[in-house]
Every structure is written in C-alpha cells, then in structure tokens.
Design a protein around this motif. Structure first.
Motif, PDB file in Angstrom:
ATOM      1  N   SER A   1       6.313   6.180  14.929  1.00  0.00           N
ATOM      2  CA  SER A   1       6.264   5.871  13.491  1.00  0.00           C
ATOM      3  C   SER A   1       5.777   7.058  12.659  1.00  0.00           C
ATOM      4  O   SER A   1       5.888   7.041  11.436  1.00  0.00           O
ATOM      5  N   LYS A   2       5.254   8.119  13.320  1.00  0.00           N
ATOM      6  CA  LYS A   2       4.775   9.241  12.500  1.00  0.00           C
ATOM      7  C   LYS A   2       5.916  10.009  11.850  1.00  0.00           C
ATOM      8  O   LYS A   2       5.688  10.790  10.920  1.00  0.00           O
TER       9      LYS A   2
ATOM     10  N   SER B   1       5.397   9.068   8.286  1.00  0.00           N
ATOM     11  CA  SER B   1       4.135   9.325   7.571  1.00  0.00           C
ATOM     12  C   SER B   1       4.301  10.248   6.368  1.00  0.00           C
ATOM     13  O   SER B   1       3.621  10.059   5.355  1.00  0.00           O
ATOM     14  N   PRO B   2       5.200  11.264   6.414  1.00  0.00           N
ATOM     15  CA  PRO B   2       5.338  12.130   5.241  1.00  0.00           C
ATOM     16  C   PRO B   2       5.878  11.415   3.999  1.00  0.00           C
ATOM     17  O   PRO B   2       5.848  11.978   2.907  1.00  0.00           O
TER      18      PRO B   2
ATOM     19  N   LEU C   1       4.895   8.296   2.835  1.00  0.00           N
ATOM     20  CA  LEU C   1       4.077   7.136   2.470  1.00  0.00           C
ATOM     21  C   LEU C   1       3.754   7.046   0.975  1.00  0.00           C
ATOM     22  O   LEU C   1       3.272   6.006   0.523  1.00  0.00           O
ATOM     23  N   GLU C   2       4.030   8.121   0.213  1.00  0.00           N
ATOM     24  CA  GLU C   2       3.885   8.000  -1.244  1.00  0.00           C
ATOM     25  C   GLU C   2       5.080   7.252  -1.845  1.00  0.00           C
ATOM     26  O   GLU C   2       5.014   6.742  -2.956  1.00  0.00           O
TER      27      GLU C   2
ATOM     28  N   GLY D   1       6.875   4.786  -0.064  1.00  0.00           N
ATOM     29  CA  GLY D   1       7.032   3.433   0.449  1.00  0.00           C
ATOM     30  C   GLY D   1       6.203   3.254   1.705  1.00  0.00           C
ATOM     31  O   GLY D   1       5.338   4.076   1.994  1.00  0.00           O
ATOM     32  N   PHE D   2       6.464   2.177   2.436  1.00  0.00           N
ATOM     33  CA  PHE D   2       5.683   1.927   3.650  1.00  0.00           C
ATOM     34  C   PHE D   2       6.560   1.271   4.705  1.00  0.00           C
ATOM     35  O   PHE D   2       7.651   0.783   4.407  1.00  0.00           O
ATOM     36  N   VAL D   3       6.078   1.303   5.942  1.00  0.00           N
ATOM     37  CA  VAL D   3       6.791   0.677   7.055  1.00  0.00           C
ATOM     38  C   VAL D   3       6.597  -0.834   6.940  1.00  0.00           C
ATOM     39  O   VAL D   3       5.519  -1.352   7.183  1.00  0.00           O
ATOM     40  N   GLN D   4       7.658  -1.520   6.527  1.00  0.00           N
ATOM     41  CA  GLN D   4       7.562  -2.964   6.330  1.00  0.00           C
ATOM     42  C   GLN D   4       7.800  -3.714   7.645  1.00  0.00           C
ATOM     43  O   GLN D   4       7.094  -4.663   7.963  1.00  0.00           O
TER      44      GLN D   4
ATOM     45  N   TYR E   1       8.630   1.784  -2.957  1.00  0.00           N
ATOM     46  CA  TYR E   1       7.878   1.174  -4.071  1.00  0.00           C
ATOM     47  C   TYR E   1       8.715   1.230  -5.341  1.00  0.00           C
ATOM     48  O   TYR E   1       9.548   2.086  -5.500  1.00  0.00           O
TER      49      TYR E   1
END
Lengths: 133, 149
Positions: free
Chosen positions: A66-67, A70-71, A73-74, A76-79, A133
């Motif tokens: 999942s990393k 990570s870059p 994450l501003e 959106g996110f792992v839903q 987002y």
C-alpha cells in the motif's frame, strides 16, 4: 510530482522494488505487529511446519504494497484494500510492488495491485480503491 | 467446522492509535512517508494530524470471541480485506471488536479445506464505523486432525 487524479486508465504507478527480504525485516514486523508466529522468524519452527525456510508474514507484504499510494494521501485515501495471498515469500526474495489503474468511477479510482517475486510470480494480488477528496 | 460460531462477537475493546506504535509499524513495512510520524508535516497536511497506514489495524486489540478455538499452528491466511470511511488518526481512541461472519468448506486435492471469515471492525466513540476488515483463514484437513476436533 504527478498527481493521481491525472492518471488515465491502464496507467501504472511507479513500481517499487524492495531490498531482498531479510530476517531482520521479519523480526521488525513481528515486533511492530505483535504477530510472533515463529515460522516467520525461527528456522526450526519453519522446518517443523514443513517449510523450506522462514516465510514473510503475508501482512508484511500487504503492508508494503500500500505504500505505492502514500505519496497521494493529500488527494485521497485508501478506501478499500483487498488481497489474496497466493505464494509464500522466502528470505532473500526480491519483491516488486505494482499498481495499475483499471477503473475510474467518479471520485473512486480502482487499481489492480500485486507483489511479484524475482521470478515474476505473483505472491499477493488484489484491488485498491482510492477515493479522491 | 465453525458454522455454529457464525454471528458470535467479542466485546468491544477500547484502543488508542498510539503514536509510537504507528511510527514503528510504518517503519516495519518500509513506508517512510512523513504523514505517519512527522508532527510538523502533519499539521500542514489536509488531516492536520498524523494518520496510520491502511494495514495498521493488525496491531489493535479486537477482543476475544468466546468459544472460538483456532489451531495453535498451521492456520493459513487466505485473504484480507479492509474498508475505510476515513484514515485512522494518531492519538484517537476507538472501539474495536471481532465477529465470526462465515464458515464454509471446499473439497481440495489433499482433503477438505475449512474456511473461516472473521470481521475486525473499528468505531469511533459515538459508534460510527471508521473501518471494517475481514480476515479469511484456511484450515487444512491435516491441521484440523491435529486439533483433535
């Protein structure tokens, strides 16, 4: 850096090749996760279980995979993150992490994700749905 | 072999998303992004806080499901699924619980394979779901025999 929202279908995230799996990697994961099953750290326990050597925790590989996201994450996110564990990962295996965009539905981008070993064999595979987002 | 357990849950257990645990966990999976451990970076991020990586719930305490007997060794992790309403925030308190959601069998080349699916879920203090997760475990015929059941 490229943003994730610009990606087109069939585009891939930059793959990450991990350092060869070491015993220390697995000892660290055991400590951090609380999973002390000795088949992941102690040779005798692995051989008693019929394995040719210690194997990585499946969740260690899943955690690594999942990393790739990570870059972003501003944005959106792992839903959703779904994985099937296909093959064992042994000491000194060289694992490559991959993600490929397969669907865009509104704010949700669906990626096929996988970790492969040095022989190109899939060790874990699944899907990440990344929600913007 | 676990059909009678479907629907059984643990009690809810209060967990804190501990800063040190998140940092150590992120390091152990080689995910060195500052959003997991750097306070200053986090302040300026959209989350205004450090967050935990998606597989961090592996660390949390989901309580004990009374009467659920698992083999001491030989359990195979077949599948793992997570669903998040939002990322977990470092420092927050959440309630976690486990629930048996499925039990089924499949015929395999080396005898019957027994599948067990357990949910591990996390809620905020108001009872809103933050994440749900499912672990699918496989027990082989041989391992079942070793359990004496």
């Amino acid at each position: 850096m490229k943003t994730l929202s610009e990606l087109q279908i069939a585009a891939s995230l930059d793959p990450i090749q991990l350092e060869p799996v070491s015993r220390l990697d697995l000892i660290k994961y055991a400590g951090a996760s609380g999973d002390y099953n000795p088949i992941h750290t102690i040779d005798e326990a692995a051989s008693e279980a019929g394995l040719s050597g210690i194997i990585a925790h499946g969740m260690w590989t899943m955690g690594n995979l999942s990393k790739l996201f990570s870059p972003f994450l501003e944005e959106g996110f792992v839903q959703d993150y779904t994985i099937r564990f296909a093959r064992m990962v042994y000491l000194n295996d060289v694992i490559t992490l991959k993600a490929n965009l397969v669907e865009k539905a509104g704010e949700v981008f669906t990626f096929k994700v996988a970790a492969e070993n040095q022989d190109g064999k899939v060790v874990i595979s699944g899907v990440i749905k990344f929600k913007l987002y | 072999m676990y059909k009678h357990m479907i629907g059984k849950s643990s009690n809810k257990v209060l967990n804190t998303i501990e800063r040190g645990a998140v940092k150590k966990f992120a390091e152990s999976i080689g995910d060195l992004h500052p959003i997991y451990s750097d306070r200053d970076y986090a302040k300026n991020s959209r989350y205004k806080n450090n967050i935990a990586p998606p597989t961090f719930p592996r660390v949390l305490d989901f309580g004990v499901i009374e009467g659920l007997i698992l083999p001491k060794s030989g359990l195979i992790h077949g599948e793992q699924r997570y669903h998040y309403e939002r990322p977990l925030l470092v420092g927050e308190d959440i309630y976690c619980y486990a629930k048996v959601v499925d039990s089924f069998e499949k015929a395999g080349a080396n005898g019957t394979m027994y599948f067990l699916a357990i949910d591990n879920n996390g809620e905020d203090l108001q009872g809103n779901i933050i994440f749900t997760s499912t672990i699918v475990m496989i027990i082989t015929e041989e391992v079942r025999k070793g359990m004496g059941i």
